[in-house]
Design a protein around this motif. Sequence first.
Motif, PDB file in Angstrom:
ATOM      1  N   THR A   1       0.839  -1.187   0.000  1.00 16.71           N
ATOM      2  CA  THR A   1       0.000   0.000   0.000  1.00 16.71           C
ATOM      3  C   THR A   1       0.878   1.241   0.000  1.00 16.71           C
TER       4      THR A   1
ATOM      5  N   ARG B   1       0.419   5.265   0.674  1.00 17.98           N
ATOM      6  CA  ARG B   1      -0.440   6.366   1.109  1.00 17.98           C
ATOM      7  C   ARG B   1       0.292   7.659   0.757  1.00 17.98           C
TER       8      ARG B   1
ATOM      9  N   PRO C   1      -4.609  10.497   4.376  1.00 19.91           N
ATOM     10  CA  PRO C   1      -3.881  10.563   3.110  1.00 19.91           C
ATOM     11  C   PRO C   1      -4.684  11.259   2.020  1.00 19.91           C
TER      12      PRO C   1
ATOM     13  N   THR D   1      -4.740   6.810  -1.503  1.00 18.49           N
ATOM     14  CA  THR D   1      -4.202   5.514  -1.114  1.00 18.49           C
ATOM     15  C   THR D   1      -4.208   4.613  -2.339  1.00 18.49           C
TER      16      THR D   1
END
Length: 148
Positions: free
Chosen positions: A111, A113, A131, A134
């Motif tokens: 991931t 962000r 964020p 994402t």
Amino acid sequence: MSHHCHSEATEHDHSHDHGHDHSHEHDADADTGLQDSLFSQVDSERAWCLNESEPNAIKAVFKPWHQRLDTTLVCQSDADEELLIHVPFTSMVKLKSLFIWGGSGEAAPRTLRVFANRDDLDFDNVGDAEPTQTLELIDNAGQPPEYP
């Protein structure tokens, strides 16, 4: 802009077809990449990364378009799967997409962000920050995928 990558168990299938009798992936056109690249506006000398295994490794991972497939210079975490990366620019920019090659396996980020215009983040406060975007990263990509 700051980036925060961490690993999560996810699967992401990127093969698709368009009604043809075969499937294929779309690669970025070389002319488009050169034309749209913000490489010259990345202030890599002021970039920083928390949790990197080699000090200042982050400064070398920003590459011109023609070197984007070079995997000799990487930034890896020293302790766990998390990196906190700050990428300053020399002028105001509008990001249309990112090319990120995260690698493969359990140590690869899952991931990303993105926090726009934040240079105050660290591991103590990033969990509380919202964020801007994402992204779920592609595992084991053959070349750096483009993320819109």
